[in-house]
Write a protein that holds these residues in place. Sequence first.
Motif, mmCIF file in Angstrom:
data_model
loop_
_atom_site.group_PDB
_atom_site.id
_atom_site.type_symbol
_atom_site.label_atom_id
_atom_site.label_comp_id
_atom_site.label_asym_id
_atom_site.label_seq_id
_atom_site.Cartn_x
_atom_site.Cartn_y
_atom_site.Cartn_z
ATOM 1 N N PRO A 374 37.896 48.278 59.190
ATOM 2 C CA PRO A 374 36.443 48.254 59.435
ATOM 3 C C PRO A 374 35.646 47.678 58.262
ATOM 4 O O PRO A 374 34.749 46.847 58.472
ATOM 5 C CB PRO A 374 36.098 49.725 59.684
ATOM 6 C CG PRO A 374 37.388 50.358 60.100
ATOM 7 C CD PRO A 374 38.449 49.642 59.335
ATOM 8 N N ALA A 375 35.976 48.096 57.047
ATOM 9 C CA ALA A 375 35.212 47.628 55.884
ATOM 10 C C ALA A 375 35.422 46.133 55.657
ATOM 11 O O ALA A 375 34.461 45.392 55.392
ATOM 12 C CB ALA A 375 35.606 48.422 54.639
ATOM 13 N N VAL A 376 36.669 45.677 55.742
ATOM 14 C CA VAL A 376 36.934 44.256 55.541
ATOM 15 C C VAL A 376 36.326 43.438 56.668
ATOM 16 O O VAL A 376 35.790 42.343 56.445
ATOM 17 C CB VAL A 376 38.456 44.009 55.432
ATOM 18 C CG1 VAL A 376 38.765 42.515 55.403
ATOM 19 C CG2 VAL A 376 39.008 44.680 54.182
ATOM 20 N N ALA A 377 36.393 43.950 57.898
ATOM 21 C CA ALA A 377 35.782 43.240 59.028
ATOM 22 C C ALA A 377 34.285 43.079 58.818
ATOM 23 O O ALA A 377 33.711 42.014 59.117
ATOM 24 C CB ALA A 377 36.067 43.987 60.332
ATOM 25 N N ASP A 378 33.628 44.100 58.306
ATOM 26 C CA ASP A 378 32.191 43.992 58.028
ATOM 27 C C ASP A 378 31.908 42.873 57.026
ATOM 28 O O ASP A 378 30.984 42.063 57.223
ATOM 29 C CB ASP A 378 31.660 45.321 57.476
ATOM 30 C CG ASP A 378 31.521 46.398 58.540
ATOM 31 O OD1 ASP A 378 31.482 46.047 59.738
ATOM 32 O OD2 ASP A 378 31.464 47.590 58.172
ATOM 33 N N ARG A 379 32.704 42.818 55.952
ATOM 34 C CA ARG A 379 32.458 41.813 54.913
ATOM 35 C C ARG A 379 32.777 40.401 55.425
ATOM 36 O O ARG A 379 32.032 39.459 55.164
ATOM 37 C CB ARG A 379 33.283 42.126 53.658
ATOM 38 C CG ARG A 379 32.987 43.479 53.047
ATOM 39 C CD ARG A 379 33.324 43.534 51.560
ATOM 40 N NE ARG A 379 34.693 43.186 51.271
ATOM 41 C CZ ARG A 379 35.709 44.052 51.266
ATOM 42 N NH1 ARG A 379 35.492 45.332 51.575
ATOM 43 N NH2 ARG A 379 36.929 43.658 50.944
ATOM 44 N N LEU A 380 33.887 40.285 56.132
ATOM 45 C CA LEU A 380 34.247 38.971 56.660
ATOM 46 C C LEU A 380 33.204 38.480 57.664
ATOM 47 O O LEU A 380 32.798 37.311 57.635
ATOM 48 C CB LEU A 380 35.610 39.037 57.338
ATOM 49 C CG LEU A 380 36.840 39.170 56.439
ATOM 50 C CD1 LEU A 380 38.079 39.424 57.280
ATOM 51 C CD2 LEU A 380 37.025 37.914 55.595
ATOM 52 N N ALA A 381 32.787 39.352 58.561
ATOM 53 C CA ALA A 381 31.811 38.963 59.572
ATOM 54 C C ALA A 381 30.484 38.562 58.936
ATOM 55 O O ALA A 381 29.861 37.571 59.348
ATOM 56 C CB ALA A 381 31.603 40.102 60.571
#
Length: 537
Positions: A374-381
């Motif tokens: 979730p955290a990495v997905a937020d940053r990537l998005a």
Amino acid sequence: MHAPPPIPAIPPSTVTVAHALELPALRRGLPEVLAGADRLDRPVRWVHAGEAPHIAALLKGGELLLTTGLGLGARPAEQRAFVRALAERDIAALVVELGARLPALPAAVVDTARAAGLPLVQLHREVPFVAVTEEIHTELVNAHYALLRRADGVHRRCTEALLDGGGAPEVLRLLADFTANPVFLEAADGRLLYAAGPDPAPPGAAEPLQVWDGLRRTDLAGRVTVDVPGQAPGGPRARLTVLPVHAPLAPVHRAAADRTAGLLAVVLLQARQEEELAARGRGDFLTDLAEGRLDPADAPALARVLGFRPGPGPLLPVVLGAPAGPGRDAGPAALTHAVQEELAAVGVPVLLGVRLPEGRIPLLAGLREAADRPAVADRLAAALRAGARRVRSRPPVVVVGSPADWTTAGGALRHAAEAATAAAGLPDRPWYDARALDVDLLLSRLRAPDDLASFVDRVLGPLLTHDTTARTPLLPTLDTYLRHAGRKAETARELHVNRQTLYDRLARITSLLGTDPDEPEARLALGVALRGRRLVG
């Protein structure tokens, strides 16, 4: 863009010993092959006539040597040394004219030629050597001209591909088809920009990236390497390499590579073309992985060739769909540059590619553990959306797949890509979970044969008809009510209406549709129809 027809791999146009023996000047001499009959396919580079005992020192290799035998020597040891020296020079063939002084070739000459594998031909009738030389040299000049014409044909097809909207990948694929071998373009610093293989690939052929990883540092005999010039003096901008792993390379292939390098020099002058080219190469790898054209066991090594070293943790597939707007959106090179700039600050290893035909950007990111998703997905998005907004007017769609290893990464990446297509038109979100779009994905696959449109009309038809003329449409009320799982207080709050108004609207919906939205089966059908309406509306 219409793809140009593939260029067939053409055998090299050259003069062989067998061809030379069929020419009229030598045929008049009644040639007889005494040794090396299985090597008459040797190419003839030049024709030389001479009688000196040490004539081998004057030759460079590839010559067809004409002689009357004066330099052979009188003793067997001299004759064997004479033939061995010619074989060591790698001449094409030795042609000896018999006559009154030499009525037959000595056994030492014949035996040595056979042992060395040197084609040895005796002429039973006298022929003017000057006529033989002129005839074969004419053939050589014609063959060279034919090579140039074939190279020009490659240049013409590559130019047509560029004029038709193609770029460096299309040019490299045409060259790979012509040479029947993999072709590579690398930056001046050795970084691989793009790899292309012949289409169709030979049975059992390795992927171009595998070939590059295994052979780029080896001194492979027969390889062709051509510098791609740049604007600034002091060195090439890039380097074009053809590796002869499927078929030998001929002079025509080098000539074609020279002309192709000139075209690539022009292409790479455009802003950020090298950056886009490398991204397209990575996009091809990710697409091959997603579509099952790569063995998952080979994928980690190929990814390392492309600069991706994610570590032992899981991989996270992500797909950006950044559709062009009605205005003057920037092209793919600017989009790639903007997205990569934003991703540089995310702090995780990323392999980002570009797929121009589908208009999307796939990537794999390396996670330390699945819980980081979730955290990495937020940053990537956030980075992907920020980059896309810099150059595109329409809002992008970001879909995040499930964590995977290399064995399952292809399927997870394909699922994310398909979900990105299904997510087009949904309310804008920072990112979509591919797993939550499975119903939309299923519905999108039903769209083509009109089954979905018929289903939507059966379930929602009366309500849709009502809303075309009503002052207050009821479809938004039904959508909100279903999204809140029938919780009336939350629905009324989101719609900014009081409870009685909501009750009245729900009663009107039930009357129009003839079904109660609170019934489980009706709620399922209505929810699916609402999602399907977005795809057929």
